[in-house]
Design a protein around this motif. Structure first.
Motif, short mmCIF file in Angstrom:
data_model
loop_
_atom_site.label_atom_id
_atom_site.label_comp_id
_atom_site.label_asym_id
_atom_site.label_seq_id
_atom_site.Cartn_x
_atom_site.Cartn_y
_atom_site.Cartn_z
N ILE A 13 -10.45 -6.57 -0.03
CA ILE A 13 -11.14 -5.50 -0.29
C ILE A 13 -11.72 -5.20 1.07
O ILE A 13 -12.34 -5.94 1.72
N THR A 14 -11.64 -3.67 1.53
CA THR A 14 -12.33 -3.23 2.61
C THR A 14 -13.30 -2.18 2.16
O THR A 14 -13.69 -1.85 1.25
N LEU A 15 -14.06 -1.79 3.46
CA LEU A 15 -14.92 -0.70 3.27
C LEU A 15 -14.32 0.64 2.84
O LEU A 15 -15.07 1.37 2.16
N GLY A 16 -13.34 0.80 3.04
CA GLY A 16 -12.14 1.86 2.51
C GLY A 16 -12.41 1.83 0.97
O GLY A 16 -12.58 2.97 0.55
N HIS A 17 -11.91 0.79 0.63
CA HIS A 17 -11.88 0.75 -0.86
C HIS A 17 -13.08 0.73 -1.68
O HIS A 17 -13.40 1.55 -2.58
N ALA A 82 -7.66 3.11 -20.57
CA ALA A 82 -8.16 3.80 -19.63
C ALA A 82 -7.08 5.09 -19.52
O ALA A 82 -5.69 4.99 -19.56
N GLY A 83 -7.62 6.59 -19.29
CA GLY A 83 -6.87 7.57 -19.25
C GLY A 83 -6.54 8.00 -17.90
O GLY A 83 -5.85 8.93 -17.54
N PHE A 84 -7.14 7.29 -16.74
CA PHE A 84 -6.94 7.63 -15.27
C PHE A 84 -6.91 6.59 -14.40
O PHE A 84 -7.26 5.43 -14.59
N ILE A 85 -6.15 6.85 -13.38
CA ILE A 85 -5.68 5.81 -12.35
C ILE A 85 -6.46 6.61 -11.12
O ILE A 85 -6.26 7.72 -10.81
N LEU A 86 -7.29 5.64 -10.52
CA LEU A 86 -7.95 6.27 -9.15
C LEU A 86 -7.37 5.72 -7.88
O LEU A 86 -6.79 4.52 -7.96
N ARG A 87 -6.88 6.67 -7.11
CA ARG A 87 -6.36 5.89 -6.01
C ARG A 87 -7.02 6.79 -4.65
O ARG A 87 -7.66 7.87 -4.95
N GLY A 88 -6.87 6.04 -3.10
CA GLY A 88 -7.56 6.68 -2.32
C GLY A 88 -6.45 7.45 -1.47
O GLY A 88 -5.47 6.68 -1.44
N LEU A 89 -6.76 8.39 -0.59
CA LEU A 89 -5.62 9.00 0.24
C LEU A 89 -6.32 9.09 1.57
O LEU A 89 -7.46 9.37 1.98
N LYS A 122 -13.67 6.29 7.88
CA LYS A 122 -13.15 5.11 7.16
C LYS A 122 -11.57 5.13 7.14
O LYS A 122 -10.92 4.31 6.47
N SER A 123 -10.86 6.22 7.41
CA SER A 123 -9.69 6.44 7.04
C SER A 123 -8.78 5.61 7.83
O SER A 123 -7.54 5.12 7.62
N TYR A 124 -9.16 4.87 8.95
CA TYR A 124 -8.38 3.93 9.75
C TYR A 124 -8.62 2.43 9.18
O TYR A 124 -7.63 1.68 9.56
N ILE A 125 -9.10 2.26 8.25
CA ILE A 125 -9.38 0.78 7.86
C ILE A 125 -8.17 0.49 6.79
O ILE A 125 -8.09 1.29 5.66
N SER A 126 -7.64 -0.49 6.97
CA SER A 126 -6.62 -0.92 5.90
C SER A 126 -6.81 -2.52 5.97
O SER A 126 -7.12 -2.97 6.71
N GLY A 142 -17.26 -5.87 10.26
CA GLY A 142 -17.92 -4.38 10.30
C GLY A 142 -16.61 -3.73 9.37
O GLY A 142 -16.78 -2.41 9.30
N LEU A 143 -15.54 -4.10 8.67
CA LEU A 143 -14.55 -3.63 8.29
C LEU A 143 -14.37 -3.97 6.78
O LEU A 143 -13.72 -3.20 5.86
#
Ligand code: ADP
Length: 150
Positions: A13-17, A82-89, A122-126, A142-143
């Motif tokens: 898990i990252t700070l992006g998640h 669960a009726g929803f899937i959550l994803r990040g872009l 946060k967009s650069y964190i993977s 820090g990530l």
């Protein structure tokens, strides 16, 4: 009750998640963070470690559950009602990839995918970059949330 599944590998898990999950808490009554198990994939962290990093990070948050699953994400959602899937872009590459999956999931089920745009900064964190930093003995702290430790 609005219940979402946030599926991923979370290796680790990252700070992006973390950011997507925290913001998702404002939208849903319950979020199941679901670690997909793929027998053909090599992971840096064991499933147990990946689950522990997440549950420790959200130990004071009763709306979060951490589970693992194999098979189709929509089947897992249906089992969990669960009726929803959550994803990040993060970027256009995420969008193209996620679009095909979300359309397929809609074709096969009623489950809606809700996308949250990554917070600026946060967009650069993977997870793959974090693993690279770890492999090369860099400072990864820090990530990721504080609960991710070697
Ligand atoms: P997967 O193996 O499904 O790609 P990941 O654990 O890498 O699993 O990612 C799970 C989800 O988290 C995906 O929706 C991904 O776009 C999102 N995500 C990963 N990193 C970030 C970030 N820095 N900001 C926002 N979303 C992110």
């Amino acid at each position: 009750m609005k219940k979402a599944v946030f599926p991923g590998s979370f290796d680790p898990i990252t700070l992006g998640h973390y950011d997507i999950i925290e913001r998702g808490l404002g939208l849903f009554d319950e979020i199941i963070i679901a670690i997909g198990v793929n027998a053909d994939k090599k992971y840096m962290f064991t499933l147990e470690d990946r689950m522990r990093f997440i549950s420790d990070a959200f130990q004071n948050e009763p709306k979060i559950k951490v589970m693992s699953y194999s098979g189709l994400t929509i089947d897992f959602c249906q089992q969990q009602q669960a009726g929803f899937i959550l994803r990040g872009l993060r970027n256009p590459a995420d969008f193209e990839f996620e679009k095909a999956i979300a359309h397929t999931n809609r074709k096969l089920s009623e489950i809606e995918t809700v996308f949250l745009l990554t917070s600026s900064g946060k967009s650069y964190i993977s997870s793959s970059i974090v693993r690279d930093v770890i492999r090369n003995n860099g400072d990864y702290t820090g990530l990721v949330p504080d609960t991710v430790r070697l």
